[in-house]
Design a protein around this motif. Structure first.
Motif, PDB file in Angstrom:
ATOM      1  N   PHE A 175      -5.481  -6.480  20.663  1.00  0.00           N
ATOM      2  CA  PHE A 175      -6.003  -7.575  21.466  1.00  0.00           C
ATOM      3  C   PHE A 175      -7.485  -7.761  21.149  1.00  0.00           C
ATOM      4  CE2 PHE A 175      -2.316  -6.195  23.873  1.00  0.00           C
ATOM      5  CZ  PHE A 175      -1.738  -7.393  24.265  1.00  0.00           C
ATOM      6  N   VAL A 176      -7.896  -9.013  21.026  1.00  0.00           N
ATOM      7  CA  VAL A 176      -9.288  -9.325  20.710  1.00  0.00           C
ATOM      8  C   VAL A 176      -9.796 -10.400  21.668  1.00  0.00           C
ATOM      9  CG1 VAL A 176     -10.916 -10.146  18.962  1.00  0.00           C
ATOM     10  CG2 VAL A 176      -8.918  -8.787  18.273  1.00  0.00           C
ATOM     11  N   ALA A 177     -10.875 -10.098  22.373  1.00  0.00           N
ATOM     12  CA  ALA A 177     -11.518 -11.077  23.249  1.00  0.00           C
ATOM     13  C   ALA A 177     -12.632 -11.761  22.467  1.00  0.00           C
ATOM     14  CB  ALA A 177     -12.082 -10.392  24.486  1.00  0.00           C
ATOM     15  N   ASN A 178     -12.469 -13.049  22.250  1.00  0.00           N
ATOM     16  CA  ASN A 178     -13.481 -13.822  21.540  1.00  0.00           C
ATOM     17  C   ASN A 178     -14.574 -14.254  22.515  1.00  0.00           C
ATOM     18  OD1 ASN A 178     -14.457 -15.225  19.142  1.00  0.00           O
ATOM     19  ND2 ASN A 178     -13.959 -17.098  20.247  1.00  0.00           N
ATOM     20  N   TYR A 196      -6.881 -13.067  22.152  1.00  0.00           N
ATOM     21  CA  TYR A 196      -5.803 -13.192  21.177  1.00  0.00           C
ATOM     22  C   TYR A 196      -5.123 -11.843  20.968  1.00  0.00           C
ATOM     23  CZ  TYR A 196      -7.733 -17.766  20.078  1.00  0.00           C
ATOM     24  OH  TYR A 196      -8.170 -19.057  20.175  1.00  0.00           O
ATOM     25  N   LYS A 197      -3.817 -11.899  20.674  1.00  0.00           N
ATOM     26  CA  LYS A 197      -3.105 -10.679  20.325  1.00  0.00           C
ATOM     27  C   LYS A 197      -2.637 -10.785  18.878  1.00  0.00           C
ATOM     28  CE  LYS A 197       1.042 -12.237  22.859  1.00  0.00           C
ATOM     29  NZ  LYS A 197       2.019 -11.838  23.917  1.00  0.00           N
ATOM     30  N   LYS A 206      -1.664 -14.719  18.001  1.00  0.00           N
ATOM     31  CA  LYS A 206      -1.246 -15.625  19.058  1.00  0.00           C
ATOM     32  C   LYS A 206      -2.191 -15.489  20.239  1.00  0.00           C
ATOM     33  CE  LYS A 206       2.743 -16.767  21.995  1.00  0.00           C
ATOM     34  NZ  LYS A 206       4.128 -16.364  22.370  1.00  0.00           N
ATOM     35  N   MET A 207      -2.544 -16.606  20.855  1.00  0.00           N
ATOM     36  CA  MET A 207      -3.430 -16.568  22.012  1.00  0.00           C
ATOM     37  C   MET A 207      -2.668 -16.137  23.259  1.00  0.00           C
ATOM     38  SD  MET A 207      -5.790 -19.598  23.642  1.00  0.00           S
ATOM     39  CE  MET A 207      -4.366 -20.440  24.325  1.00  0.00           C
ATOM     40  N   VAL A 208      -3.319 -15.349  24.116  1.00  0.00           N
ATOM     41  CA  VAL A 208      -2.778 -15.027  25.429  1.00  0.00           C
ATOM     42  C   VAL A 208      -3.024 -16.250  26.308  1.00  0.00           C
ATOM     43  CG1 VAL A 208      -2.898 -13.488  27.420  1.00  0.00           C
ATOM     44  CG2 VAL A 208      -3.249 -12.584  25.110  1.00  0.00           C
TER      45      VAL A 208
END
Length: 285
Positions: A175-178, A196-197, A206-208
């Protein structure tokens, strides 16, 4: 570079989307005496809490705390550059420091190895998978690095994640928090960041959905199979699932890279500009 994180986002003006509030944060303890604490690392499997201190133009350091809120050693590891994100695998604490990552033996408090990312601009957060794979985000360039032998190499880069801030590995997913679409002191609503995951095996992204344009996203951690994310410097803490987001609470300015001990539903928060670290019990209403 020493005060980049402390100064780059002070002027942010964020407008957050509506969210439910089915939970709350109950203060437990608060400690002062830190110097620009940027990140906290804690886990149920380990005894201590670790705090990275940017420390202005002086050497950065790592503090060691008890989970009850006592400072065991303020400068447990000293002489660093600008330490930020942290992660752990077995008995090794991984600490981001500028364009490198230090690996620290938690028993001795000694750096056993340092990994360099030669083309990085400003590494920020780090996570380690349960298989020991290291992921590090470059918040300035948008690249995500991984460890290959004794160096950090680019693992992925995607235009949807131009400024990766918080990172969290869960099983086969990263998971990445932009932070946002750009690094700036003012964001328009359409520029706010999302989570995004990424499938670690094939790098599909894919975006959460529930995190869509949530705000200037910073710390990313987990709680009972959900995500918890912080907003620097607005102080908003959200719990995220695929279907909804819940506002856990609004804290003081400059909440940075948070951590959760999900065995006790306890949130640990560094306040970058307040030089303090606090603990909160997450209460489901």
């Amino acid at each position: 570079m020493k005060s980049t994180i402390a100064s780059a986002f002070i002027g942010l003006s964020l407008l957050f989307a509506n969210a439910t509030q089915a939970a709350s944060l109950a203060p437990q303890w608060e400690l002062t005496g830190f110097s620009q604490p940027e990140s906290v690392y804690v886990s149920p499997e380990h005894e201590w809490i670790y705090v990275s201190n940017v420390n202005g133009n002086e050497p950065g350091f790592i503090s060691k705390l008890s989970k009850n809120g006592d400072i065991e050693e303020l400068k447990w590891v000293d002489g660093l550059g600008m330490p930020t994100g942290m992660g752990m695998f077995k008995n090794s604490l991984y600490v981001v420091d500028g364009t490198q990552v230090h690996i620290i033996d938690v028993e001795s408090g000694k750096i056993t190895k340092s990994l360099q990312a030669n083309d990085a601009v400003m590494l920020n957060d780090l996570t380690v998978s349960d298989k020991g794979q290291v992921f590090v985000g470059d918040i300035a360039s948008g690249k995500i690095y991984t460890q290959v032998e004794n160096e950090l190499v680019v693992w992925m880069e995607d235009k949807k994640i131009p400024h990766p801030n918080g990172l969290l590995a869960q099983g086969n997913t990263l998971f990445v928090a932009n932070l946002a679409r750009k690094l700036a002191q003012q964001f328009e609503p359409e520029e706010y960041g999302s989570i995004y995951k990424i499938n670690i095996a094939d790098k599909s992204l894919k975006m959460v959905n529930s995190s869509y344009r949530l705000g200037g996203l910073d710390g990313l951690t987990e709680l009972n199979n959900s995500l918890v994310v912080s907003h620097f410097p607005a102080g908003e803490i959200y719990q995220i699932t695929d279907k909804e987001r819940t506002l856990l609470g609004t804290l003081d300015i400059s909440t940075a890279d948070i951590s959760v001990d999900d065995s006790t539903d306890t949130l640990f928060v560094p306040f970058l500009l307040k030089n303090k670290v606090a603990s909160y019990k997450i209460i489901n209403d």
